[in-house]
Design a protein around this motif. Structure first.
Motif, PDB file in Angstrom:
ATOM      1  N   ASN A 181       0.327  -1.322   0.093  1.00 18.70           N
ATOM      2  CA  ASN A 181      -0.106  -0.089   0.150  1.00 18.70           C
ATOM      3  C   ASN A 181       0.871   1.209  -0.312  1.00 18.70           C
ATOM      4  O   ASN A 181       1.087   1.689   0.740  1.00 18.70           O
ATOM      5  CB  ASN A 181      -0.837   0.117   1.493  1.00 18.70           C
ATOM      6  CG  ASN A 181      -1.785   0.800   1.233  1.00 18.70           C
ATOM      7  OD1 ASN A 181      -1.931   2.336   0.056  1.00 18.70           O
ATOM      8  ND2 ASN A 181      -2.975   0.855   2.357  1.00 18.70           N
ATOM      9  N   PRO A 182       1.506   1.394  -0.682  1.00 15.61           N
ATOM     10  CA  PRO A 182       2.227   2.324  -0.886  1.00 15.61           C
ATOM     11  C   PRO A 182       1.547   4.218  -0.630  1.00 15.61           C
ATOM     12  O   PRO A 182       2.264   5.241  -0.557  1.00 15.61           O
ATOM     13  CB  PRO A 182       2.818   3.086  -3.053  1.00 15.61           C
ATOM     14  CG  PRO A 182       1.460   2.251  -3.369  1.00 15.61           C
ATOM     15  CD  PRO A 182       1.087   1.242  -3.005  1.00 15.61           C
ATOM     16  N   HIS A 183       0.098   4.223  -0.332  1.00 12.05           N
ATOM     17  CA  HIS A 183      -0.114   5.554  -0.061  1.00 12.05           C
ATOM     18  C   HIS A 183      -0.246   5.881   1.323  1.00 12.05           C
ATOM     19  O   HIS A 183      -0.914   6.452   1.680  1.00 12.05           O
ATOM     20  CB  HIS A 183      -1.829   5.262  -0.870  1.00 12.05           C
ATOM     21  CG  HIS A 183      -1.468   6.188  -2.433  1.00 12.05           C
ATOM     22  ND1 HIS A 183      -0.401   6.830  -3.054  1.00 12.05           N
ATOM     23  CD2 HIS A 183      -1.687   4.747  -3.368  1.00 12.05           C
ATOM     24  CE1 HIS A 183      -0.230   6.856  -4.861  1.00 12.05           C
ATOM     25  NE2 HIS A 183      -1.179   5.790  -4.998  1.00 12.05           N
ATOM     26  N   LEU A 184      -0.238   4.475   2.328  1.00 10.47           N
ATOM     27  CA  LEU A 184      -0.004   4.463   3.228  1.00 10.47           C
ATOM     28  C   LEU A 184       0.221   4.881   4.371  1.00 10.47           C
ATOM     29  O   LEU A 184       1.499   5.833   3.988  1.00 10.47           O
ATOM     30  CB  LEU A 184      -0.240   3.235   4.028  1.00 10.47           C
ATOM     31  CG  LEU A 184      -0.367   3.137   5.679  1.00 10.47           C
ATOM     32  CD1 LEU A 184      -1.965   3.052   5.671  1.00 10.47           C
ATOM     33  CD2 LEU A 184       0.174   1.626   5.994  1.00 10.47           C
ATOM     34  N   GLU A 185      -0.329   5.985   5.264  1.00 12.81           N
ATOM     35  CA  GLU A 185      -0.012   7.063   6.281  1.00 12.81           C
ATOM     36  C   GLU A 185      -0.167   7.403   7.473  1.00 12.81           C
ATOM     37  O   GLU A 185      -1.093   6.353   7.538  1.00 12.81           O
ATOM     38  CB  GLU A 185       0.085   8.644   5.514  1.00 12.81           C
ATOM     39  CG  GLU A 185      -1.209   9.189   5.242  1.00 12.81           C
ATOM     40  CD  GLU A 185      -1.974  11.138   4.210  1.00 12.81           C
ATOM     41  OE1 GLU A 185      -1.014  11.288   3.866  1.00 12.81           O
ATOM     42  OE2 GLU A 185      -2.650  10.750   4.703  1.00 12.81           O
ATOM     43  N   ILE A 186       1.021   8.075   8.021  1.00 16.18           N
ATOM     44  CA  ILE A 186       0.168   7.795  10.086  1.00 16.18           C
ATOM     45  C   ILE A 186      -0.668   9.689   9.894  1.00 16.18           C
ATOM     46  O   ILE A 186      -0.011   9.927   9.678  1.00 16.18           O
ATOM     47  CB  ILE A 186       1.330   8.313  10.810  1.00 16.18           C
ATOM     48  CG1 ILE A 186       2.515   6.483  10.135  1.00 16.18           C
ATOM     49  CG2 ILE A 186       0.775   8.428  11.915  1.00 16.18           C
ATOM     50  CD1 ILE A 186       3.492   6.692  11.754  1.00 16.18           C
ATOM     51  N   GLN A 187      -1.666   8.963   9.796  1.00 16.49           N
ATOM     52  CA  GLN A 187      -2.896   9.838  10.238  1.00 16.49           C
ATOM     53  C   GLN A 187      -2.365  10.723  11.440  1.00 16.49           C
ATOM     54  O   GLN A 187      -2.511  12.042  10.931  1.00 16.49           O
ATOM     55  CB  GLN A 187      -4.278   9.600  10.105  1.00 16.49           C
ATOM     56  CG  GLN A 187      -5.681  10.802   9.822  1.00 16.49           C
ATOM     57  CD  GLN A 187      -5.518  11.229  10.754  1.00 16.49           C
ATOM     58  OE1 GLN A 187      -5.700  11.279  12.123  1.00 16.49           O
ATOM     59  NE2 GLN A 187      -6.003  12.709  10.587  1.00 16.49           N
TER      60      GLN A 187
END
Length: 268
Positions: A181-187
């Motif tokens: 999931n290359p778009h995964l970020e820490i919200q």
């Protein structure tokens, strides 16, 4: 003022930390309740085999004939397993004990890490937010949640080993980002069980903010007896006692989350 919901793809947040007892479930159900209260349509997905999010939102075991387990193994679609709660605009995809042994079944299925992502892609366009309450471990079920999510929301207990546990979680997030999931970020990171009378809480909060900067929410969730009592009544703290310090903190957290989300959307 209540803001209208949208018909676009929901924003999916995995509420994750491999440590147990840090406030994942409490955060998922109370944040979901607060978002619903300001007009957002919310789905909580209970991926913990203990099913505490389901219990905390008043879902009896007889209402869990179809659960997240059945969705993951392909026995039904997500919409068929979703049930309404007594809170307007808040639904839940409940958990069941079968999830505890699901990893052995999942590993034999095609693309086992992406089962939840594919299931959520078929959801009806009715939710603004999907909050995934992850199990307290970094197993295949948690990887499914991160592979399906847009971002990870991390509840972090104000205790001595908080940063050590956070480091492990960040490595897992990075591996999922690289492989699935290359778009995964820490919200964001939410400090929980904060006790202003305890110097350790202040020290941990300062350390986390030093290391993680703006990723850490300004809102902190205090230790609060009413938050602990609420699940035994099948209610989020915001319904059990909306005036208590814990409930007020989750209301502020929801407001801060929405401001962050607006800023993110404006910058995109």
């Amino acid at each position: 003022m209540t803001e209208p919901t949208t018909a676009f793809r929901p924003r999916i947040l995995a509420v994750a930390n491999q440590k147990g007892g840090v406030g994942k479930t409490t955060t998922a159900i109370n944040l979901g309740t607060a978002l619903a209260a300001v007009g957002r349509s919310v789905l909580v997905i209970d991926l913990d085999p203990q099913g505490n999010a389901s219990t905390g939102l008043g879902i009896d075991h007889h209402q869990r004939k179809r659960s997240a387990y059945h969705v993951l193994v392909g026995a039904c679609d997500a919409a068929a397993a979703t049930v309404p709660t007594h809170i307007p605009r808040l639904d839940i995809l409940p958990s069941s004990v079968e999830l505890s042994g699901s990893e052995l079944e999942l590993i034999e299925l095609p693309t086992p890490q992406l089962r939840l992502r594919k299931a959520l892609a078929a959801l009806p366009a009715k939710y603004d937010y999907v909050l995934i309450d992850c199990p307290p471990s970094l197993n295949l079920v948690t990887v499914n949640a991160m592979a399906a999510a847009d971002a990870v929301l991390v509840p972090l207990q104000c205790e001595f080993f908080a940063l050590e546990g956070l480091s492990q979680l960040l490595k897992t997030i990075e591996r999922v980002r690289a492989a699935l999931n290359p778009h995964l970020e820490i919200q964001g990171i939410v400090l929980t069980m904060f006790d202003r009378r305890n110097r350790l809480s202040e020290q941990v909060a300062d350390d986390v903010r030093t290391h993680m900067g703006a990723k850490v929410y300004e809102t902190v969730i205090p230790r609060n007896v009413r938050i602990s009592e609420a699940p035994s009544y099948g209610k989020p703290a915001l319904l059990y006692d909306h005036r208590c310090a814990g409930s007020q903190a989750y209301i502020r957290l929801a407001g801060e989350l929405l401001r962050r989300e607006r800023s993110r959307a404006a910058a995109a």
